[in-house]
Scaffold this active site. Structure first.
Site, PDB file in Angstrom:
ATOM      1  N   LYS A 128     -12.171  -3.009  27.276  1.00 35.07           N
ATOM      2  CA  LYS A 128     -12.937  -4.240  27.105  1.00 35.07           C
ATOM      3  C   LYS A 128     -14.231  -4.159  27.911  1.00 35.07           C
ATOM      4  O   LYS A 128     -14.303  -3.415  28.889  1.00 35.07           O
ATOM      5  CB  LYS A 128     -12.124  -5.435  27.636  1.00 35.07           C
ATOM      6  CG  LYS A 128     -10.960  -5.846  26.758  1.00 35.07           C
ATOM      7  CD  LYS A 128     -10.269  -7.071  27.338  1.00 35.07           C
ATOM      8  CE  LYS A 128      -9.045  -7.455  26.515  1.00 35.07           C
ATOM      9  NZ  LYS A 128      -9.384  -7.941  25.159  1.00 35.07           N
TER      10      LYS A 128
ATOM     11  N   ARG B  66       0.689  -7.457  20.116  1.00 35.18           N
ATOM     12  CA  ARG B  66       1.603  -7.356  18.968  1.00 35.18           C
ATOM     13  C   ARG B  66       2.535  -6.154  19.113  1.00 35.18           C
ATOM     14  O   ARG B  66       3.649  -6.157  18.598  1.00 35.18           O
ATOM     15  CB  ARG B  66       0.789  -7.309  17.673  1.00 35.18           C
ATOM     16  CG  ARG B  66      -0.164  -6.168  17.605  1.00 35.18           C
ATOM     17  CD  ARG B  66      -1.249  -6.358  16.552  1.00 35.18           C
ATOM     18  NE  ARG B  66      -2.343  -7.216  17.008  1.00 35.18           N
ATOM     19  CZ  ARG B  66      -3.376  -7.567  16.265  1.00 35.18           C
ATOM     20  NH1 ARG B  66      -3.454  -7.170  15.004  1.00 35.18           N
ATOM     21  NH2 ARG B  66      -4.333  -8.333  16.754  1.00 35.18           N
TER      22      ARG B  66
END
Ligand code: BES
Ligand code: MN
Ligand code: ZN
Length: 492
Positions: free
Chosen positions: A274, A348
């Site tokens: 990020k 996920r």
């Protein structure tokens, strides 16, 4: 967090020092004021312009009718229509003013007012919850020598008949505030302290205190079981991953409700790193896990006739020479293979193995997962409402109702085959990302692939609601209110 004692009583207690009155702009509750001989005085104050009863304004009067020392007037704004948001804003202002007033025992009549579509129980719940919540203070020795909050207020009596139903409302508000406080503390903790191990220790502490069963799977257990997706995320980190399971048993051998919370204690993005700005806020990526633990604390306090399991996959998502790479194909616990196209779509991956394991182990009657899953959810719903996706209309509706009632709201997004197709991979059963369009929904579709046929499931994307950024940076404790309300409604 200091606990306030809440009571209901239709008349003023003799040891109350502060009377709290709501003041609306029109249709003022004159009979209420008259009970304390204050009707004319309040009208005069307003006529003279000494008090403008705008929403959130407050005024303290020191010539008070016995037994009070002071009267706190709380501006409520327009009486009609009183929206839930405005009512809650008024309660926030009242809590703040009470805290600064020197009050020790307040007699509050704010609960006698409520939005049109709400009832007396709603008002009582929100009065108690808002007051108790306002006493939250992030507590940890690492925060330095900032003085601790030491509120004087110890007791609030609401003007209301006392009966078991009212006691139950107050107990729920109290337990919810306590659970939120734990959730907020865990989420606010720095990521070098709140590690997967710390979450496991917190679960063990709750189990000890409330008599829950607890189980913690280690990396070797995950390897033995074949949790390739969870392990792929954990691979880049020095901190050992944990799969934490808590079990509250209040209803014999009934199939449990399962809560599954994303516990990424720091999400750097991994190899798909990020950007640096604001990356500290990815310590909040375990907010789903924190909300499961907070909800369990509330269950421990309320002891409803329900069986509930909490499952928390906990890990960091870090880059390293061992970390998963874009292009890696891994095998999940379900046997399905996944091509990792972006290591930053890690939530996920840990959730799919936790969902598979929770269903296989506990055969839950309903399963709800909560996760700070997608930045796209903030684009869709902002910071006010959490995303809800479900394969079951009745479950979605009950969750939605709990969210409306607690004003910890949810909004349903669709699931549909077209979105599912965005997850196609040339090299595995599926990719872990579905492209830019509908990023929240494709994440939901990814999870849906791991839900067994016929099992009622809901997914809450709390990316926008679990914490606030900026000057008041901090965890919110959401969606603990909705979860507790939804669970308690099923026990009734
Ligand atoms: N934890 C983040 C989602 C997130 C981002 C929550 C910002 C709150 C604020 C999640 O793991 C993530 O990085 N998601 C990616 C998914 C993408 C790579 C498909 C995202 O939202 O950008
Ligand atoms: Mn991520
Ligand atoms: Zn994440």
């Amino acid at each position: 967090m200091k606990q306030i004692q809440f009571h209901c009583q239709p008349t003023a207690p003799q040891d109350a020092d502060t009377l709290v009155l709501p003041v609306t702009q029109e249709q003022r509750p004159q009979e209420l004021y008259a009970q304390f001989g204050l009707d004319e005085r309040i009208e005069r104050l307003i006529e003279a312009g000494d008090f403008e009863p705008e929403n959130g304004r407050t005024l303290v009067l020191f010539e008070a009718p016995a037994p009070f020392r002071r009267v706190l007037l709380v501006g409520a704004g327009e009486r009609e229509p009183m929206t839930p948001k405005r009512y809650l804003d008024m309660l926030g202002a009242a809590a703040n003013a009470l805290d600064h007033s020197g009050a020790v025992h307040a007699f509050s009549t704010l609960n006698t007012l409520h939005p049109l579509e709400a009832d007396a129980d709603w008002a009582l719940y929100h009065n108690a919850l808002q007051l108790q919540r306002s006493f939250y203070d992030y507590e940890h020795e690492s925060r330095g020598d900032r003085p601790e909050r030491d509120p004087k207020l110890a007791r609030v009596t609401f003007m209301e008949e006392d009966d078991p139903a009212r006691q139950q409302v107050l107990a729920e508000a109290r337990a919810t505030a306590l659970g939120m406080s734990l959730t907020r503390d865990l989420a606010n903790l720095p990521p070098n302290i709140c590690t997967p191990q710390y979450l496991a220790d917190t679960a063990l502490g709750l189990a000890e205190r409330y008599g829950f069963e607890v189980q913690v799977l280690e990396r070797e257990d995950m390897e033995r079981l074949g949790m390739g997706a969870l392990l792929a995320v954990a691979r880049g980190s020095e901190a050992p991953p944990k799969l934490i399971a808590l079990r509250y048993n209040g209803a014999g051998d009934a199939a449990p409700i399962a809560l599954v919370g994303k516990g990424v204690t720091f999400d750097s993005g991994g190899i798909s790193l990020k950007p640096g700005a604001g990356m500290d806020e990815m310590k909040y990526d375990m907010s789903g896990a924190a909300a499961v633990l907070g909800t369990f604390q509330a269950l421990g306090e309320l002891k409803p006739a329900l069986n509930v399991v909490g499952v928390i996959p906990a890990t960091e998502n870090m880059p390293s020479g061992k970390a998963a790479k874009p292009g890696d194909v891994i095998r999940s616990l379900s046997g399905k293979t996944i091509e990792i196209l972006n290591t930053d779509a890690e939530g996920r991956l840990i959730l799919c193995d936790a969902l598979t394991w929770a269903q296989g182990t506990f055969k839950p009657a309903q399963i709800v997962d909560l996760a700070t899953l997608t930045g796209a959810c903030i684009i869709a719903l902002g910071h006010h409402i959490s995303g809800l996706m479900s394969n079951d209309d009745a479950l979605a509706e009950r969750l939605g109702e709990a969210g409306e009632w607690t004003y910890d709201r949810l909004w349903r997004l669709p699931l549909s085959e077209e979105y599912d197709q965005q997850l196609k991979s040339n090299f595995a059963d599926m990719a872990n990302i579905g492209g830019r369009p509908a990023g929240t929904i494709t994440a939901g579709q990814f999870l849906a692939r791991f839900i067994e046929d016929g099992r009622p499931w809901a997914h809450l994307d709390i990316a926008g609601t679990a914490w606030v950024s900026g000057e008041k940076k901090g965890a919110t404790g959401r969606p603990v209110p909705t979860l507790v309300r939804w669970l308690m409604a099923q026990a009734r």
